[in-house]
Design a protein around this motif. Structure first.
Motif, short mmCIF file in Angstrom:
data_model
loop_
_atom_site.label_atom_id
_atom_site.label_comp_id
_atom_site.label_asym_id
_atom_site.label_seq_id
_atom_site.Cartn_x
_atom_site.Cartn_y
_atom_site.Cartn_z
N GLY A 87 -4.22 -34.17 4.34
CA GLY A 87 -3.69 -35.34 5.04
C GLY A 87 -2.38 -35.81 4.43
N ARG A 88 -1.48 -36.30 5.29
CA ARG A 88 -0.17 -36.74 4.82
C ARG A 88 -0.28 -37.88 3.81
NH1 ARG A 88 4.14 -37.90 9.40
NH2 ARG A 88 3.62 -35.70 9.75
N LYS A 89 -1.22 -38.79 4.06
CA LYS A 89 -1.40 -39.92 3.15
C LYS A 89 -1.87 -39.44 1.78
CE LYS A 89 -3.34 -43.54 4.87
NZ LYS A 89 -4.37 -44.47 5.41
N HIS A 90 -2.82 -38.49 1.77
CA HIS A 90 -3.31 -37.96 0.50
C HIS A 90 -2.24 -37.15 -0.21
CE1 HIS A 90 -7.29 -39.38 1.42
NE2 HIS A 90 -7.35 -38.67 2.54
N ALA A 91 -1.45 -36.41 0.56
CA ALA A 91 -0.39 -35.60 -0.03
C ALA A 91 0.64 -36.48 -0.72
CB ALA A 91 0.27 -34.74 1.04
N LEU A 92 1.01 -37.59 -0.07
CA LEU A 92 1.98 -38.50 -0.65
C LEU A 92 1.44 -39.11 -1.94
CD1 LEU A 92 4.65 -40.02 -0.52
CD2 LEU A 92 3.54 -41.73 0.94
N LYS A 93 0.17 -39.48 -1.93
CA LYS A 93 -0.44 -40.06 -3.13
C LYS A 93 -0.44 -39.05 -4.28
CE LYS A 93 -4.10 -42.39 -2.30
NZ LYS A 93 -5.52 -42.72 -1.96
N LEU A 94 -0.78 -37.80 -3.96
CA LEU A 94 -0.82 -36.77 -5.00
C LEU A 94 0.59 -36.43 -5.49
CD1 LEU A 94 -3.57 -34.40 -3.55
CD2 LEU A 94 -3.72 -35.81 -5.60
N ARG A 95 1.58 -36.52 -4.62
CA ARG A 95 2.95 -36.29 -5.05
C ARG A 95 3.39 -37.34 -6.07
NH1 ARG A 95 6.75 -34.44 0.10
NH2 ARG A 95 5.69 -32.46 0.50
N VAL A 96 3.05 -38.58 -5.79
CA VAL A 96 3.41 -39.65 -6.71
C VAL A 96 2.69 -39.46 -8.05
CG1 VAL A 96 3.24 -42.14 -7.13
CG2 VAL A 96 3.90 -41.30 -4.87
N ILE A 97 1.41 -39.12 -8.00
CA ILE A 97 0.64 -38.91 -9.23
C ILE A 97 1.20 -37.73 -10.01
CG2 ILE A 97 -1.62 -38.22 -10.14
CD1 ILE A 97 -2.88 -39.77 -7.81
N GLY A 98 1.42 -36.60 -9.32
CA GLY A 98 1.94 -35.41 -9.99
C GLY A 98 3.31 -35.63 -10.58
N PHE A 99 4.19 -36.28 -9.84
CA PHE A 99 5.54 -36.53 -10.33
C PHE A 99 5.52 -37.50 -11.51
CE2 PHE A 99 9.79 -38.33 -10.41
CZ PHE A 99 10.59 -37.24 -10.14
N GLY A 100 4.68 -38.52 -11.42
CA GLY A 100 4.59 -39.49 -12.51
C GLY A 100 4.05 -38.87 -13.78
N LEU A 101 2.95 -38.11 -13.65
CA LEU A 101 2.35 -37.48 -14.82
C LEU A 101 3.21 -36.34 -15.36
CD1 LEU A 101 -1.41 -37.26 -13.73
CD2 LEU A 101 -0.40 -38.88 -15.35
N GLY A 102 3.80 -35.58 -14.47
CA GLY A 102 4.54 -34.40 -14.90
C GLY A 102 5.91 -34.67 -15.47
N PHE A 103 6.57 -35.73 -15.00
CA PHE A 103 7.95 -35.96 -15.40
C PHE A 103 8.22 -37.39 -15.90
CE2 PHE A 103 7.97 -32.89 -11.80
CZ PHE A 103 8.20 -31.76 -12.56
#
Length: 295
Positions: free
Chosen positions: A225-241
């Motif tokens: 889902g687009r909503k879940h994808a956006l949430k995971l992008r924010v989490i991944g970007f925040g944790l990763g970088f």
């Protein structure tokens, strides 16, 4: 595509491991003895562990060795050959550093090039696939390479260099999303071309080709889902970088606290990269999904 855990583990750990090996080959840090042993142990555990994890996604893991013979035409085979060469060369270089306090510079440089080359060949396995427009982009190798180099710098303790490389990797990831989010729509492939009926007018799916699932649906059609994808992008970007950069640039009075935060930054980065790798596969829109009315 279906985000298989084995492939996520492989792309996450092997990139970090070969990134660390590249920095060690460049003498960053220039360690010897038991300190070098610990660094190389971590690098080999990540690199080899990731490569072994990749075999679990094969239908017949015991036949993985046959892939080495197709290096002229297969990026998967080139990856295997380059990985073995990198591990062997860096193994010799590591032996010199650990047992003889030696710095065989040319061997280290060769090992660093082969380590980065391994990451590049891994990226090309996905980049070459025209059937997945999101992956078929020059930015895909840049994402893999930037992740490996930034993660390698972080694991190698390059405190002044790592934040800049993490920022660059983050920028490339943002560019990748901006460039490839509409790659399928811009590819010229739709349900009309998928069914071969596009020249007769507008095509829409009346009903699925069959009532049950099959291999193609299980492996190549996965919708997040687009909503879940956006949430995971924010989490991944925040944790990763974002968080690792913040932890590394913060001023700490205690050297012990600074090293502790560097360790936390490494763990956060690994978690973030794993999340982004999951998205890399989950959001891969294989054109076969058009035939099943899934896109």
């Amino acid at each position: 595509m279906h985000p298989a855990p084995s492939v996520i583990i492989f792309t996450t750990l092997s990139g970090l491991g070969f990134g660390l090996l590249a920095f060690l080959g460049l003498g960053m840090p220039a360690v010897t003895g038991w300190v070098a042993f610990v660094f190389y142990l971590i690098a080999y555990a990540l690199a080899v562990g990731g490569l072994l994890a990749s075999t679990f996604h094969l239908g017949h893991p015991e036949r993985a060795w046959k892939a080495f013979s197709q290096w002229r035409t297969s990026w998967l085979s080139r990856e295997g050959c380059t990985a073995v060469a990198a591990l062997l060369v860096m193994g010799l270089y590591a032996a010199g550093a650990v047992f003889w306090d030696a710095d065989w510079r040319l061997l280290g440089l060769l090992g660093a090039v082969l380590s980065i080359g391994t990451v590049f060949t891994t990226a090309m396995i996905y980049t070459q696939l025209k059937t997945i427009p999101r992956w078929h982009s020059p930015l895909t190798p840049l994402v893999f390479l930037s992740f490996a180099i930034a993660g390698g710098a972080l694991l190698a303790g390059q405190e002044s260099l790592a934040p800049w490389l993490l920022a660059l990797a983050g920028a490339i990831q943002l560019a990748y999303w901006a460039k490839t989010d509409k790659a399928l729509a811009h590819s010229g492939t739709d349900i009309g071309t998928a069914t071969g009926l596009g020249n007769r007018g507008s095509v829409r799916a009346f009903e699925p080709p069959h009532t049950g699932s099959n291999y193609l649906l299980r492996e190549f059609v996965y919708v997040v889902g687009r909503k879940h994808a956006l949430k995971l992008r924010v989490i991944g970007f925040g944790l990763g970088f974002a968080l690792p950069i913040a932890l590394m640039v913060m001023p700490f009075d205690s050297v012990m606290m600074k090293h502790l935060m560097a360790g936390v930054a490494v763990l956060l980065h690994i978690a973030g990269i794993a999340c982004l790798r999951w998205l890399f596969f989950a959001q891969a829109e294989h054109v076969v999904g058009l035939y099943y009315g899934k896109r």
